[in-house]
Design a protein around this motif. Structure first.
Motif, PDB file in Angstrom:
ATOM      1  N   ILE A  31       0.836  -1.187   0.000  1.00 28.34           N
ATOM      2  CA  ILE A  31       0.000   0.000   0.000  1.00 28.34           C
ATOM      3  C   ILE A  31       0.879   1.249   0.000  1.00 28.34           C
ATOM      4  CG2 ILE A  31      -0.224   0.111   2.526  1.00 28.34           C
ATOM      5  CD1 ILE A  31      -3.134   1.091   2.060  1.00 28.34           C
ATOM      6  N   PHE A  53      -2.456   0.569  -4.336  1.00 27.51           N
ATOM      7  CA  PHE A  53      -1.477  -0.491  -4.125  1.00 27.51           C
ATOM      8  C   PHE A  53      -0.599  -0.665  -5.359  1.00 27.51           C
ATOM      9  CE2 PHE A  53      -4.899  -1.346  -1.221  1.00 27.51           C
ATOM     10  CZ  PHE A  53      -4.293  -1.892  -0.096  1.00 27.51           C
ATOM     11  N   MET A 180      -7.445  -2.811   4.557  1.00 28.06           N
ATOM     12  CA  MET A 180      -6.577  -3.112   3.420  1.00 28.06           C
ATOM     13  C   MET A 180      -6.943  -4.448   2.789  1.00 28.06           C
ATOM     14  SD  MET A 180      -2.716  -1.966   4.446  1.00 28.06           S
ATOM     15  CE  MET A 180      -2.767  -1.708   6.205  1.00 28.06           C
TER      16      MET A 180
END
Length: 228
Positions: A31, A53, A180
């Motif tokens: 990320i 990402f 995430m």
């Protein structure tokens, strides 16, 4: 029995703390700008960005404790990160269910050819040559979540030759670990063996041959890496 026309490449794998067996690696997701102060130091406003990402290659992960300074660059930077390793996956994973897919965690570095990254940014090109080169992700042993739990807070630091350069706290992540995982699973089918590098605090800077890097995440053994 399946046969192949060339020798089967070696499966990238990581050591696991307290175990003889290794953790096989499938993919590596990273990320970007996940700590506000780092986003600011890189010239961005973190309040205006959704998560994004990029990827490294599985065999970029290197648990040897050395980092060979790469060619085609004069400005390689250190970035200390917490790595998340997955034991399962899927698509459309919910935030509430995300941590059930985590096998464990490790201390890692995202080494970056910053000069090549700057050129790529200016030209609107991918970051692969800046991020996904050989040995670009030094990493320590994987610690199972059954041992360390799921870290949500704790100091994350990096020192170069004993001088502190990066200092932050895991609770400063803009996008938390469950978020995430859930976000990635909307765009990719996650699976066992996937590794996620969770971002770096501010203070990134250059390294040179002969430097010794010490990366620390509270609750984990330090990762020491020599630049050679």
């Amino acid at each position: 029995m399946t046969s192949f026309v060339i020798d089967v490449p070696k499966i990238p794998a990581l050591p696991v703390a307290g175990a003889d067996a290794l953790f096989p690696v499938r993919r590596v997701y990273c990320i970007g700008r996940n700590y506000a102060a780092h986003a600011v130091e890189m010239g961005h406003d973190p309040s205006k960005e959704p998560p994004f990402f990029f990827q490294k290659n599985p065999d970029n992960l290197d648990a040897s404790g050395t980092f060979p300074y790469p060619g085609k660059t004069a400005d390689v930077h250190h970035e200390v990160e917490l790595a998340v390793v997955l034991k399962s996956g899927g698509s459309g994973i919910t935030v509430a269910d995300a941590l059930s897919h985590v096998y464990g965690y490790a201390v890692a570095l995202d080494m970056t050819r910053r000069d090549l990254q700057a050129v790529a940014k200016d030209m609107g090109r991918p970051w692969d040559t800046a991020k996904a080169f050989e040995h670009s992700a030094p990493i320590g042993p994987v610690v199972p979540a059954s041992v360390c739990g799921h870290p949500q807070a704790g100091a994350i630091t990096l020192s170069v030759n004993g001088t502190l350069r990066q200092s932050g706290d895991l609770n400063q992540m803009i996008w938390k670990i469950p978020e995430m995982i859930a976000y990635l699973s909307d765009y990719f089918t996650l699976a066992a063996g996937d590794v996620i590098l969770t971002g770096t605090p501010s203070g990134v800077g250059p390294v040179v041959r002969g430097d010794r890097l010490e990366a620390r995440v509270e609750g984990f053994a330090p990762l020491t890496v020599d630049v050679v």
